[in-house]
Motif scaffolding. Structure first.
Motif, mmCIF file in Angstrom:
data_model
loop_
_atom_site.group_PDB
_atom_site.id
_atom_site.type_symbol
_atom_site.label_atom_id
_atom_site.label_comp_id
_atom_site.label_asym_id
_atom_site.label_seq_id
_atom_site.Cartn_x
_atom_site.Cartn_y
_atom_site.Cartn_z
ATOM 1 N N LEU A 134 0.834 -1.198 0.000
ATOM 2 C CA LEU A 134 0.000 0.000 0.000
ATOM 3 C C LEU A 134 0.871 1.252 0.000
ATOM 4 N N PRO A 135 0.373 2.349 -0.548
ATOM 5 C CA PRO A 135 1.114 3.619 -0.517
ATOM 6 C C PRO A 135 1.402 4.043 0.915
ATOM 7 N N ASP A 136 2.370 4.972 1.090
ATOM 8 C CA ASP A 136 2.761 5.395 2.433
ATOM 9 C C ASP A 136 1.860 6.479 3.000
ATOM 10 N N LYS A 137 0.760 6.789 2.329
ATOM 11 C CA LYS A 137 -0.243 7.705 2.866
ATOM 12 C C LYS A 137 -1.621 7.111 2.612
ATOM 13 N N PRO A 138 -2.661 7.565 3.308
ATOM 14 C CA PRO A 138 -3.984 6.972 3.136
ATOM 15 C C PRO A 138 -4.385 6.867 1.666
ATOM 16 N N SER A 139 -4.725 5.657 1.251
ATOM 17 C CA SER A 139 -5.077 5.403 -0.152
ATOM 18 C C SER A 139 -6.568 5.119 -0.259
ATOM 19 N N ILE A 140 -7.191 5.697 -1.267
ATOM 20 C CA ILE A 140 -8.640 5.608 -1.362
ATOM 21 C C ILE A 140 -9.098 5.488 -2.810
ATOM 22 N N ALA A 141 -10.131 4.676 -3.008
ATOM 23 C CA ALA A 141 -10.803 4.586 -4.301
ATOM 24 C C ALA A 141 -12.238 5.071 -4.106
ATOM 25 N N VAL A 142 -12.697 5.893 -5.019
ATOM 26 C CA VAL A 142 -14.068 6.396 -4.978
ATOM 27 C C VAL A 142 -14.856 5.649 -6.056
#
Length: 282
Positions: free
Chosen positions: A1-9
């Motif tokens: 996972l990326p090193d910051k919050p990852s989100i899909a809409v």
């Protein structure tokens, strides 16, 4: 996972049963993706990738695994005459837990204005939930509007580079925020830190003038917000002028106001050490 919050809409579902109304959910989804993508604190999956799931019944965990994200924002849109109902929910795909949910009921007198309003609210809530937490709630009333918070976060990302180019970018962005709301606490605080950076990075030809301007911004910010961060800024200016007694007092008050703020505590330690009281910096 990326090193910051990852989100899909995911594309917001059209609950009306009329495919001619798909544009409402599609437009809102695209707007949310575009605005969230401006945040340096979030990793946002592109529109093209998210829209491959349109109209498909998929599990949140599957989406997250396929797109390489931890969080999924999903929702629905339902129209009845000139009324619009939008629901949205944020899910942590690791454990399936619902982190946030909201329903918005609006009149459709101006579709773009409704989209922008709901998008801004969701942008704000995503940052409360995923990035800067409660502090964003404390800040929000001092930005003037959600666009103010976006400007702050964009400028802060450039500010933290501590490069000349980053500094100039931050100064320009913070200047926009200040012009939007010159009486707002956050705009003044950000401008105060810009003048602090000018001194630390030796980008000013007149350090005393930078101290004077930075102090004015910091004092106005504290008068508006009563926060600890502006006091740590003022403590720095005290140090620059070798007013150690005032520096220690401002640092002490900052940690009293924001005892759980690691930044305030760290800066207070620096103030104590530079003021000849290293024993109090522990």
């Amino acid at each position: 996972l990326p090193d910051k919050p990852s989100i899909a809409v995911l594309p917001f579902n059209n609950m009306s049963g009329d495919t001619s109304q798909d544009y409402l959910g599609d437009g809102l989804t695209e707007n949310i993706i575009a605005v969230l993508a401006t945040s340096p604190n979030l990793f946002v999956i592109s529109r093209n990738s998210s829209f491959t799931y349109k109209g498909k019944a998929v599990k949140v965990q599957e989406v997250a695994e396929q797109l390489g994200v931890r969080y999924v924002l999903e929702g629905s849109v339902q129209r009845s005459g000139e009324k619009l109902r939008v629901t949205a929910q944020l899910v942590d795909a690791v454990d399936g837990k619902h982190l946030w949910a909201e329903r918005y009921d609006r009149k459709l007198d101006d579709l773009f204005a409704v989209q922008d309003e709901i998008t801004n609210k969701i942008f704000y809530e995503m940052h409360v939930t995923l990035t800067i937490g409660q502090r964003s709630k404390d800040w929000q009333k001092h930005f003037g509007d959600p666009e103010g918070m976006r400007l702050h976060m964009k400028g802060f990302d450039r500010f933290l580079t501590f490069t000349i180019e980053g500094h100039h970018d931050a100064e320009r962005i913070y200047g926009e925020l200040y012009k939007k709301n010159p009486d707002g606490g956050m705009g003044n605080l950000d401008m105060g830190w810009i003048h602090w950076a000018k001194i630390v990075m030796r980008l000013t030809d007149d350090p005393m003038q930078s101290i004077k301007l930075g102090r004015e911004f910091g004092e106005k910010a504290h008068a508006v917000m009563g926060d600890g961060n502006s006091l740590t800024l003022l403590a720095w200016f005290d140090l620059f002028e070798r007013d150690y007694e005032s520096a220690i007092e401002n640092a002490r008050r900052a940690t009293e106001i924001s005892p759980s703020d690691g930044e305030a505590t760290a800066i207070a330690g620096t103030v104590y050490r530079n003021s000849g009281k290293p024993e109090e910096s522990a």
